[in-house]
Design a protein around this motif. Structure first.
Motif, short mmCIF file in Angstrom:
data_model
loop_
_atom_site.label_atom_id
_atom_site.label_comp_id
_atom_site.label_asym_id
_atom_site.label_seq_id
_atom_site.Cartn_x
_atom_site.Cartn_y
_atom_site.Cartn_z
N SER A 209 1.06 18.73 4.25
CA SER A 209 -0.24 18.39 4.85
C SER A 209 -0.86 17.17 4.17
CB SER A 209 -1.18 19.58 4.73
OG SER A 209 -0.72 20.67 5.50
N PHE A 210 -0.70 17.07 2.87
CA PHE A 210 -1.22 15.91 2.15
C PHE A 210 -0.53 14.63 2.61
CE2 PHE A 210 -0.57 13.01 -1.51
CZ PHE A 210 -1.87 12.54 -1.62
N VAL A 211 0.79 14.67 2.72
CA VAL A 211 1.52 13.50 3.22
C VAL A 211 1.05 13.15 4.62
CG1 VAL A 211 3.80 12.66 3.93
CG2 VAL A 211 3.54 13.87 1.75
N GLY A 212 0.76 14.17 5.43
CA GLY A 212 0.26 13.92 6.78
C GLY A 212 -1.05 13.15 6.77
N LYS A 213 -1.93 13.43 5.83
CA LYS A 213 -3.20 12.70 5.73
C LYS A 213 -2.96 11.24 5.36
CE LYS A 213 -6.05 16.71 4.56
NZ LYS A 213 -6.85 16.62 5.80
N LEU A 214 -1.97 10.99 4.54
CA LEU A 214 -1.63 9.60 4.20
C LEU A 214 -1.09 8.87 5.43
CD1 LEU A 214 0.14 10.20 0.75
CD2 LEU A 214 -2.11 9.18 1.10
N VAL A 215 -0.20 9.54 6.14
CA VAL A 215 0.41 8.93 7.34
C VAL A 215 -0.66 8.63 8.38
CG1 VAL A 215 1.99 9.34 9.26
CG2 VAL A 215 2.69 9.94 6.92
N GLU A 216 -1.60 9.55 8.58
CA GLU A 216 -2.68 9.34 9.55
C GLU A 216 -3.50 8.08 9.26
OE1 GLU A 216 -5.04 12.82 9.39
OE2 GLU A 216 -3.54 14.12 10.35
N ARG A 217 -3.56 7.72 8.00
CA ARG A 217 -4.35 6.54 7.59
C ARG A 217 -3.49 5.30 7.41
NH1 ARG A 217 -6.46 11.14 6.48
NH2 ARG A 217 -8.72 11.46 6.30
N GLY A 218 -2.27 5.38 7.91
CA GLY A 218 -1.40 4.22 7.92
C GLY A 218 -0.77 3.87 6.59
N GLY B 79 0.79 -1.23 0.00
CA GLY B 79 0.00 0.00 0.00
C GLY B 79 0.82 1.27 0.00
N VAL B 80 2.06 1.22 -0.50
CA VAL B 80 2.93 2.40 -0.49
C VAL B 80 2.44 3.42 -1.51
CG1 VAL B 80 5.29 3.24 -0.80
CG2 VAL B 80 4.89 0.98 0.20
N VAL B 81 2.46 4.69 -1.11
CA VAL B 81 2.10 5.80 -2.00
C VAL B 81 3.38 6.54 -2.37
CG1 VAL B 81 0.75 7.90 -2.30
CG2 VAL B 81 -0.15 6.02 -0.89
N GLY B 82 3.61 6.72 -3.66
CA GLY B 82 4.74 7.51 -4.12
C GLY B 82 4.35 8.97 -4.25
#
Length: 393
Positions: free
Chosen positions: A239-248, A207-210
């Motif tokens: 902030s966008f990366v933060g939203k990804l991190v928050e969702r694991g 599930g990695v996002v580039g």
């Protein structure tokens, strides 16, 4: 018959992955179709190009500090002297070539900050020297835009007029040159040269996002707002990366030029290396191998976006120029665009969610478009061979 001498020209080996990828595509063509040709390069990073590609090289500029801001009388004097010396250096190199190829790149555009007496001046010297020496210059799948600054516009326009062969990587580039007074009636549009590179094989996992980020400071007409634009862009992407991190979701950061490194470092410092990592990249092949291991790509730099599309990865472009939008439209993902000047992390995440929901269908579309681009570039290389001395017509 005498040996065909082919020169390659541009900001090659200077840290920009897209520029070097375009060079690699042309070298693959030349070594396959013209294996006996004698190759050399007048380029920004001669040591790297010579070591990596095994061709003779010469530095693009006599003065090593050409692209550093002159901060004193001595630096200003050396820059001025360098402009004069480069006239003779460029002519001496050009006259030894039968053909000089400018491989792709945005050599006729000013979508990023650009001084007229930097690379536009070098392009003009190349094409003027070639006309005097009887050497052909081929601008191959290059990018262009309508340029506002008068000096830059004049140098770019005359460089294009003096070239023997021109092709563009999209219709907006050809239209821009037409608008600036260049007769483009015989010029063709072909895909970006990077589509001719081999595609690494790989499967996404985990599930990695580039996320491809950039030290974006606006275009040539926005110099007075450069730092404001940079801060807004970086904060929005962070902030966008933060939203990804928050969702694991694990995040893998990509760059497209060495100047982007501070942006990567800032994002990693914010969220920690256990959640966000940066890919060590030295070429577009490295970049595509890294992209093979991610599920989805959100990127800004043109060649980050292009490579993700070439890898058939669902891609969202955080675009800074019309060329990004055109590429997305040509590849069937026109709705997955977001402005780099106004990054809204919430809206960007909503677009990202929709992109992932449609990933299967989009993958098929991308595979079909990639196949068509590969064939078009074969046609381009055949047309290029025809302009070489003794070329097949």
């Amino acid at each position: 018959m005498s040996t065909l001498r082919i020169g390659l020209f541009g900001l090659l080996g200077s840290g920009n992955l897209g520029n070097d990828g375009s060079l690699e595509a042309v070298l693959r063509f030349l070594r396959t179709e013209h294996p006996d040709a004698e190759l050399s390069a007048l380029c920004g990073g001669p040591d790297l190009v010579a070591a990596r590609y095994g061709i003779a090289t010469k530095a693009l500029h006599w003065y090593g500090g050409e692209y550093r801001t002159a901060s004193g009388v001595r630096a200003i004097a050396l820059k001025g002297l360098g402009k004069l010396i480069d006239v003779f250096r460029t002519y001496a190199w050009v006259r030894r070539q039968d053909v000089v190829i400018v491989p792709g790149m945005g050599v006729l555009e000013a979508t990023l900050p650009l001084r007229p007496w930097g690379f536009p001046y070098s392009m003009f010297l190349l094409c003027a020297s070639a006309r005097l020496a009887g050497t052909k210059v081929a601008l191959v799948s290059v990018g262009a835009n309508v340029i506002g600054d008068r000096a830059t516009r004049t140098l770019v326009k005359w460089a294009a007029r003096l070239a023997s062969y021109r092709s563009y990587r999209d219709t907006i580039s050809r239209d821009a040159m037409t608008a600036m007074g260049v007769d483009t009636s015989a010029d063709e549009v072909y895909p970006d040269l990077v589509f001719a590179l081999p595609t690494p094989v790989g499967s996404p996992s985990g599930g990695v996002v580039g996320v491809g980020v950039m030290a974006f400071r606006g275009d040539n007409d926005e110099r007075d707002r450069a730092e404001e634009i940079y801060r807004s862009y970086v904060d929005g992407m962070k902030s966008f990366v933060g939203k990804l991190v928050e969702r694991g979701r694990p995040v893998r950061l990509f760059h497209g030029d060495q100047v982007d490194t501070p942006v990567l470092d800032e994002i990693i410092a914010e969220y920690g290396a256990e959640h966000v990592s940066a890919a060590p990249l030295s070429s577009l092949d490295n970049l595509m191998q890294e992209m093979a291991a991610v599920d989805t790509v959100v990127a800004t730099r043109f060649h980050n976006v292009l490579c993700a599309l070439k890898m058939c990865r669902p891609t969202l472009s955080v675009g800074y120029a019309e060329k990004n939008d055109m590429l997305m439209a040509e590849m069937g993902l026109a709705q997955f665009r977001h402005p780099a000047r106004h990054v809204d992390a919430g809206r960007l995440f909503a677009q990202f969610t929709e992109l992932e929901e449609r990933s299967a269908a989009l993958g098929q579309v991308l595979a079909e478009r990639n196949a068509a681009n590969t064939q078009r570039l074969k046609d381009q290389f055949a047309a290029l061979s025809a302009i070489f001395p003794g070329g097949r017509r």
